[in-house]
Structures are given as C-alpha cells and as structure tokens.
Design an enzyme around this catalytic site. Structure first.
Site, PDB file in Angstrom:
ATOM      1  N   CYS A  85       0.825  -1.224   0.000  1.00 35.48           N
ATOM      2  CA  CYS A  85       0.000   0.000   0.000  1.00 35.48           C
ATOM      3  C   CYS A  85       0.853   1.266   0.000  1.00 35.48           C
ATOM      4  O   CYS A  85       0.310   2.378  -0.100  1.00 35.48           O
ATOM      5  CB  CYS A  85      -0.943  -0.005   1.191  1.00 35.48           C
ATOM      6  SG  CYS A  85      -1.944  -1.487   1.262  1.00 35.48           S
ATOM      7  N   CYS A 208     -12.817  -0.062   8.588  1.00 38.64           N
ATOM      8  CA  CYS A 208     -12.004  -0.518   7.444  1.00 38.64           C
ATOM      9  C   CYS A 208     -12.006   0.517   6.327  1.00 38.64           C
ATOM     10  O   CYS A 208     -13.033   1.149   6.055  1.00 38.64           O
ATOM     11  CB  CYS A 208     -12.600  -1.792   6.854  1.00 38.64           C
ATOM     12  SG  CYS A 208     -12.789  -3.146   8.012  1.00 38.64           S
ATOM     13  N   HIS A 334      -9.177   3.842  -0.816  1.00 33.52           N
ATOM     14  CA  HIS A 334      -7.805   3.337  -0.748  1.00 33.52           C
ATOM     15  C   HIS A 334      -7.493   2.429  -1.949  1.00 33.52           C
ATOM     16  O   HIS A 334      -7.452   1.207  -1.818  1.00 33.52           O
ATOM     17  CB  HIS A 334      -7.641   2.573   0.581  1.00 33.52           C
ATOM     18  CG  HIS A 334      -6.277   2.066   0.871  1.00 33.52           C
ATOM     19  ND1 HIS A 334      -5.126   2.608   0.327  1.00 33.52           N
ATOM     20  CD2 HIS A 334      -5.855   1.041   1.674  1.00 33.52           C
ATOM     21  CE1 HIS A 334      -4.070   1.941   0.786  1.00 33.52           C
ATOM     22  NE2 HIS A 334      -4.478   0.980   1.587  1.00 33.52           N
TER      23      HIS A 334
END
Ligand SMILES: CC(C)(COP(=O)(O)OP(=O)(O)OC[C@H]1O[C@@H](n2cnc3c(N)ncnc32)[C@H](O)[C@@H]1OP(=O)(O)O)[C@@H](O)C(=O)NCCC(=O)NCCS
Length: 386
Positions: A85, A208, A334
């Site tokens: 990430c 999340c 994300h």
C-alpha cells in the site's frame, strides 16, 4: 535538504469505476497533472508508477510502459514501484531521487490501482499477498485480521476502546463530505460506526478502508525551475523510507510500527523540524487503529494518547493537530497503489490554499505517512508552502 517541487497534480475520483480500465484511469490523472503543470506529456522525461497488483486485480503485468504509452509519453523510461500500500510513496521517492541525481529535469510520480475487477474475496486474497505468506497469509489471516491484532494489543496496553476507533471513522467521513474526489462523501455518527457489521473484532465495517479504483499523479521539477512553470509550486523538503520485519511474530511491540518511527525520525532530521512544526498530516488509516498508531509513531501524541486525542476532537480540522483532511483512506478510499501520491496531492492543495471547505488555516507544513502491508515499509514525506 531536498531540492524538489510539485508543479502539477491530477487525481481521479476514488470509488468504483466500471467505465474506465487501468490505463484510462492512469491517463485521466496523468493528463490532469501535465495540464496543470503547463507542459505537454512529451515534456515528461521519466515516470515512476506505484501499483500493488495489476497482475492479480486486472491480469496485467509490466504496466509502466503500457501506462505511459497510453498517456502520450511513449519512449520515456517508465518504472513500476511496488511496496504494497506504500507503492506510490516509493514511486514518489524514486522520482525525487531521479531529479536529485541531475539526470532528469521533469519527472512524473504516480500511482494507479483498479481493485473492483475482482470480487471482495479475490481482493482480500490478493491484498494478503502483501503479508508474510508462510507465517500469516497461508495459515489464513487477512488484513482486517492483522490490524485487529494490532488493535487488541493497543487496547490491552493502553486501554484504547472501540469508541476511540469509531471517532477516527466519524472524523474522516466528516472531512470527506467536503472532498469531491472521495469515495464516501457521507457523514456517519459514532453509533453508526459502533453498530456496523463486524469484520474482524474489534474492527467493524466503518473501521475498514474500502475497496477502491483510482489514480493520482504529480509532476516534479527542481526548485530553481519551479517558478518557471507554476505561480504556486509546493516544495518537498523531506523524503524518508524505512523497513521492518514482514512477520508480526518477529516484532517486539505490536502497538507501534518501527518503520514508521524510523522514517519519521529521518524525515524530521532532513527537514530540520520536530512533530510540533507540522501543521497537518495525511496518515495511513487503512483501519481506524492504524490512524491512532500513526499519530503516536509520528510523535504528535505520546504512546497511548492517540485514542483519547481523536475522541476529544484534537485531530479535527483546525484543532491541535489536523489529521486526514481528505477523509483519509477510510472515507476518501484506498486504491492501494495510488494512495501515497494521493496523500501528497492533498498536501499540495492544502499548501496552495485550495482545499475549499476542508482547508486548514495557516497550512505551511504538511506531512504524509504511507504504510506498506503491516508496516514492513513506511514512507514519510514533508511538504512546505513556498
Ligand atoms: C470491509 C470489507 C470486507 C467490506 O466489503 P464487502 O463486504 O464486500 O462490502 P460491500 O462491497 O458488499 O458493501 C456493502 C455496503 O457497505 C459499503 N462499504 C463497503 N466497505 C465499506 C467501508 N470500508 N466503509 C464504509 N462503507 C463500506 C458499500 O458501499 C455498500 O454500501 P451500499 O449497500 O449502500 O451500497 C472491504 O471493504 C474490505 O476488505 N476492506 C479492507 C480493504 C483492505 O484490507 N485494504 C488494505 C488495507 S492495508
């Protein structure tokens, strides 16, 4: 000190993009960045592109030349950077170092990910490849489970509680309401967060970050050339990266990420600054506990104070330490390989005073903290208004 400025930025809306494929997402962000810099695609001399796993998500390896060709930059050196990430923060660092070497004058740093081509199960399995296969993924733990382990450790050591985790989600969703490029422009309450369906205890749905498609790109030049292109360039004054064990079992402490502390120390040293000098930060809140840990690792709050600080509103826009004006990974979204550059773009807009209703007043220094995997990689960048 680093001698690099951002002169243009472009970002797609984050979310589900059924009508665009990977190269089209990249081209949208890259073209916007090039146009804002007042150059053409042909002026870009090298590109570094963060991407976690187009091979799994989209059955496409070797994406860098494909991206630059489609975006009108055929022929230039193009390199995919992968650090889970933190992929596009490492792309940004590579671009900065390429400029610092003197070999290039105009460089693109970008990131792209299209995750929704896979089912949720497929995404989770792919993301788990960024954890230790032998000791973590193969035995069956996935990312929500891994960050749940960190949350439980933080709760046991410091008394951090679910309400404090929920406060991270509430704040970041509130900030994302004012970010037109965010995946969820929707405010939520503490009750919504606390009653959301359980994913991996103590982390529920609103703890999340979501599954997201998106791309982000910036154009970088050395400082002395910056004013030639832009009336309001933004300086990058620190670029740091550190690593840690892949496997959580090999770590001494599960309530902090050593790579984040190391990268932060290095970044503060490069910038000749301390945590108190940072006006606002974009931190890697892939799960709500990760934001609490980040604010402690970056030295904004003492260990154990991150949870109370967010619940008391000390990290809201304009408060003691403004965190995640963009909505963070939690609510902005994300798209893993694009996140690091998207964080830098939020700093860029804040430092130019163009962040609209989420603008931080007196935003002179911003910090971006991007974590790869469970913290085996961490990058910290610091940017300054000219
Ligand atoms: C939490 C998670 C499992 C939910 O996925 P899911 O069960 O497939 O959820 P769905 O796509 O069916 O969405 C159901 C609803 O919840 C919403 N939703 C999904 N994820 C959400 C999130 N993280 N936050 C808020 N809302 C979310 C959807 O928009 C949808 O709303 P709608 O019914 O109004 O359209 C998934 O988002 C996930 O795996 N997140 C973590 C990703 C990750 O690990 N990233 C790397 C971190 S290091």
């Amino acid at each position: 000190m680093i001698d690099v400025s951002i002169i243009g930025a472009g970002q797609t809306k984050f979310g589900r993009h059924n009508d665009y494929d990977l190269r089209e997402l990249f081209t949208k962000a890259a073209t916007e960045a090039v146009e804002e810099a007042g150059i053409t695609a042909k002026d870009v001399q090298a590109a570094f592109i963060g991407n976690l796993s187009a091979d799994q998500f989209n059955s496409q390896c070797h994406i860098a030349p494909l991206m630059v060709d489609f975006a009108g930059m055929k022929g230039i050196p193009s390199t995919k950077c992968e650090a889970a990430c933190a992929s596009s923060a490492t792309a940004l660092r590579a671009a900065i170092l390429a400029l610092e070497s003197g070999q290039y004058d105009v460089v693109m740093a970008a990131g792209v990910e299209k995750m929704t081509d896979l089912s949720t199960a497929g995404v989770i399995e792919t993301l788990a490849m960024a954890a230790d296969q032998t000791f973590e993924a193969n035995p069956g733990i996935t990312f929500p489970g891994i960050f749940a382990v960190l949350a439980v450790a933080h709760m046991a050591k410091y008394g951090t509680n679910k309400e404090q985790l929920a406060a991270v989600a509430v704040k970041n969703h509130a900030n994302a309401v004012h970010n037109p490029l965010a995946q969820y422009q929707k405010a939520i309450t503490i009750e919504d967060a606390l009653s959301s369906r359980m994913v991996a205890w103590p982390l529920g749905l609103y703890d999340c970050s979501p599954i997201t498609d998106g791309a982000a790109a910036v154009i970088l030049v050395r400082n002395k050339a910056a004013r030639k292109y832009s009336d309001a360039p933004v300086k990058i004054i620190a670029s740091a990266q550190a690593s840690d064990t892949m496997n959580l079992c090999d770590r001494e402490d599960l309530t902090s990420l050593a790579a984040a502390r190391l990268a932060a120390q290095d970044a503060y040293k490069q910038a000749k600054m301390k945590p108190k000098d940072i006006d606002f930060a974009e931190v890697h809140d892939c799960f709500t506990i990760a934001e609490i840990i980040a604010t402690e690792d970056l030295g904004f709050f003492k260990p154990g104070e991150g949870g109370p600080a967010v619940l008391e509103g000390r990290t809201q826009i304009g408060a003691e330490k403004t965190i995640n004006t963009s909505g963070g990974l939690k609510a902005k979204g994300h798209p893993v390989g694009a996140t690091g550059v998207a964080q830098i773009i939020e700093l860029y807009h804040q430092l130019r005073g163009e962040a609209g209703k989420r603008q931080v007043s007196k935003a002179d220094i911003g910090l971006a903290h991007n974590v790869g995997g469970t913290g085996a990689t961490c990058c910290v960048h610091i940017a300054q208004r000219w």
